[in-house]
Design a protein around this motif. Structure first.
Motif, PDB file in Angstrom:
ATOM      1  N   ARG A 177       0.829  -1.210   0.000  1.00  0.00           N
ATOM      2  CA  ARG A 177       0.000   0.000   0.000  1.00  0.00           C
ATOM      3  C   ARG A 177       0.863   1.259   0.000  1.00  0.00           C
ATOM      4  N   MET A 178       1.982   1.219   0.678  1.00  0.00           N
ATOM      5  CA  MET A 178       2.826   2.406   0.830  1.00  0.00           C
ATOM      6  C   MET A 178       3.965   2.471  -0.181  1.00  0.00           C
ATOM      7  N   GLN A 179       4.077   1.503  -1.050  1.00  0.00           N
ATOM      8  CA  GLN A 179       5.256   1.323  -1.887  1.00  0.00           C
ATOM      9  C   GLN A 179       5.471   2.410  -2.935  1.00  0.00           C
ATOM     10  N   ASP A 180       4.409   2.869  -3.592  1.00  0.00           N
ATOM     11  CA  ASP A 180       4.580   3.732  -4.752  1.00  0.00           C
ATOM     12  C   ASP A 180       3.389   4.672  -4.866  1.00  0.00           C
ATOM     13  N   ASP A 181       3.601   5.896  -5.372  1.00  0.00           N
ATOM     14  CA  ASP A 181       2.504   6.844  -5.551  1.00  0.00           C
ATOM     15  C   ASP A 181       1.658   6.528  -6.778  1.00  0.00           C
ATOM     16  N   GLN A 182       2.216   5.839  -7.751  1.00  0.00           N
ATOM     17  CA  GLN A 182       1.508   5.546  -8.994  1.00  0.00           C
ATOM     18  C   GLN A 182       0.820   4.176  -8.980  1.00  0.00           C
ATOM     19  N   TYR A 189      -0.167   1.586  -6.331  1.00  0.00           N
ATOM     20  CA  TYR A 189      -0.246   1.211  -4.920  1.00  0.00           C
ATOM     21  C   TYR A 189      -1.442   0.305  -4.707  1.00  0.00           C
ATOM     22  N   CYS A 201      -4.477   1.749 -11.025  1.00  0.00           N
ATOM     23  CA  CYS A 201      -3.906   1.689 -12.393  1.00  0.00           C
ATOM     24  C   CYS A 201      -3.535   0.271 -12.817  1.00  0.00           C
ATOM     25  N   ARG A 258      -4.756  -0.734  -3.614  1.00  0.00           N
ATOM     26  CA  ARG A 258      -5.986  -0.015  -3.290  1.00  0.00           C
ATOM     27  C   ARG A 258      -6.892  -0.850  -2.396  1.00  0.00           C
TER      28      ARG A 258
END
Length: 63
Positions: free
Chosen positions: A17-22, A24, A43, A26
């Motif tokens: 959940r915290m790994q990536d802004d693009q 992640y 995405c 959900r």
């Protein structure tokens, strides 16, 4: 799914959940009856895999 593996699987959800802004995590689900882990990433389509496969590759998923 063996009960000792449940906390391990749940703990592996947070880094995804915290790994990536693009890309992640959900939403996630854990079916303890049939041993399936469901993952829904922003995405990306949903993924379903066996808990053992998830536990062995959780650190590599989208990393």
């Amino acid at each position: 799914m063996p009960s000792p593996e449940i906390p391990r699987a749940l703990a592996d959800f947070k880094p995804l959940r915290m790994q990536d802004d693009q890309i992640y995590l959900r939403a996630a689900s854990l079916n303890v009856v049939n041993g399936l882990v469901g993952l829904n990433f922003f995405c990306d389509p949903s993924h379903y895999l066996n808990y053992a496969e998830f536990l062995s590759h959780a650190g590599e998923l989208y990393g």
